[in-house]
Design an enzyme around this catalytic site. Structure first.
Site, PDB file in Angstrom:
ATOM      1  CG  HIS A   1       1.637   1.772   4.592  1.00 25.65           C
ATOM      2  ND1 HIS A   1       0.426   1.945   3.948  1.00 25.65           N
ATOM      3  CD2 HIS A   1       1.971   2.997   5.086  1.00 25.65           C
ATOM      4  CE1 HIS A   1       0.046   3.206   4.044  1.00 25.65           C
ATOM      5  NE2 HIS A   1       0.958   3.860   4.724  1.00 25.65           N
TER       6      HIS A   1
ATOM      7  CG  PHE B   1      10.522  13.400   7.913  1.00 30.60           C
ATOM      8  CD1 PHE B   1       9.978  14.668   8.022  1.00 30.60           C
ATOM      9  CD2 PHE B   1      10.396  12.730   6.695  1.00 30.60           C
ATOM     10  CE1 PHE B   1       9.343  15.266   6.952  1.00 30.60           C
ATOM     11  CE2 PHE B   1       9.761  13.320   5.615  1.00 30.60           C
ATOM     12  CZ  PHE B   1       9.242  14.596   5.751  1.00 30.60           C
TER      13      PHE B   1
ATOM     14  CB  SER C   1      -0.934  -0.012   1.206  1.00 32.21           C
ATOM     15  OG  SER C   1      -0.209  -0.233   2.388  1.00 32.21           O
TER      16      SER C   1
ATOM     17  CG  ASP D   1       1.901  14.169  17.144  1.00 35.12           C
ATOM     18  OD1 ASP D   1       1.772  13.730  18.291  1.00 35.12           O
ATOM     19  OD2 ASP D   1       2.452  13.543  16.218  1.00 35.12           O
TER      20      ASP D   1
END
Ligand code: FAD
Length: 276
Positions: A257, A207, A7, A100
């Site tokens: 994914h 990140f 995915s 968040d």
């Protein structure tokens, strides 16, 4: 190339140019026959309309689309309205998250944790949606302890989540350890590893610092050593991530994914390089 389900995750583009680029990327990724495409949702509902537009477009192209839905800062009424919109749009899969809130944004909302969102969706819509939740093989940065985090993950499964997607990681052992711990608690829901292709080291480091995903020291040092030579960073990253995906699938991961960042090429190179 692998036969396991895959995915792809997108973020909703902000400009017309972004929409066109994503449509092109999606066309290329569609050739790999993914199980679904998911679309992120800005916490506090900041991308509500754009997430809906993107999933509607994906549905119209004939693919299964899974909007993410985060609950922090939301009321039950907000979430109820979004669920109704998704049901009306023919959506049958949701990635249910806490989210968040950006620092400084008020937290007044009726949900504290993702397990409450899962419970609410089940109470409101029964079994209509296949619910995915987030899992953290390297543990969520706010978790009190590793064990607490797994118990909190279990709350989401017990509340009615069908399956999970993990935060990205570059250490396959963290995933296998997490799977073992889940098994000990009787969790049988599929937990699909989230895979982040390496495109730019500086972006990845940013990140990773924010979400608590570890870039192992030897990888960090190697990529730092490449300096501005981004081609070498990408070639190194492709090799490392492809080998890790092979290990994950060989070790029983139920699929992969991909965090695409709306780009097709890095994911395609990894998937085509899989030798399973
Ligand atoms: P939770 O499962 O609620 O966990 C959050 C923290 O609270 C953890 O430390 C947990 O241990 C603790 N906790 C959980 N339940 C309880 C409880 N009942 N009592 C006490 N402590 C508890 N963010 C977005 O804003 N939009 C997105 O589209 C998005 N997509 C994502 C997709 C994936 C696959 C992943 C892995 C993350 C995604 N995120 C997204 C980021 C996510 O919102 C953040 O990681 C967020 O900090 C936690 O969300 P969660 O659903 O895992 O929260």
């Amino acid at each position: 190339m692998s036969n396991s389900p895959i995915s792809f995750e997108f973020f909703p583009p902000q400009t017309n140019e972004g929409v066109e680029k994503l449509t092109l990327a999606r066309g290329k990724l569609a050739a790999l026959n993914p199980e679904f495409f998911s679309v992120t949702f800005g916490a506090g509902g900041s991308t509500r309309d754009r997430t809906l537009e993107t999933v509607t477009q994906i549905k119209a192209e004939g693919f299964d689309a899974a909007p993410h839905l985060s609950c922090v800062g939301s009321t039950r009424e907000n979430i109820r309205a979004i669920l109704k919109t998704y049901q009306d749009a023919g959506i049958s899969r949701i990635v249910a998250l806490r989210g968040d809130l950006p620092s400084g944004m008020a937290t007044a909302g009726e949900f504290q944790y993702a397990n409450e969102l899962v419970e609410f969706i089940r109470a409101e819509t029964g079994d209509h949606f296949h619910l995915e939740v987030a899992a953290y093989p390297e543990f969520h940065p706010q978790a009190k302890s590793a064990h607490d985090d797994i118990l909190n993950f279990k709350r989401k499964i017990d509340a009615g989540a069908n399956s999970a997607i993990t935060q990205y990681f570059y250490n396959a052992d963290s995933y296998f350890h997490f799977m073992d711990e889940c098994q000990k608690l009787g969790i049988t829901a599929p937990i699909v590893p989230g895979i982040m292709p390496i495109v730019r080291f500086s972006q990845l480091a940013r990140f990773s610092d924010a979400c608590g995903a570890e870039i192992p020291r030897w990888m960090r040092k190697t990529m730092e050593g490449f300096g501005d030579d981004n081609e070498s960073v990408q070639a190194f990253g492709r090799d490392i991530v492809t080998r890790m995906c092979e290990r994950l699938l060989a070790g029983g991961a139920p699929g992969l994914h991909f965090y695409t960042l709306n780009q097709s090429a890095p994911c395609i190179r990894i998937i085509e390089g899989l030798s399973l």
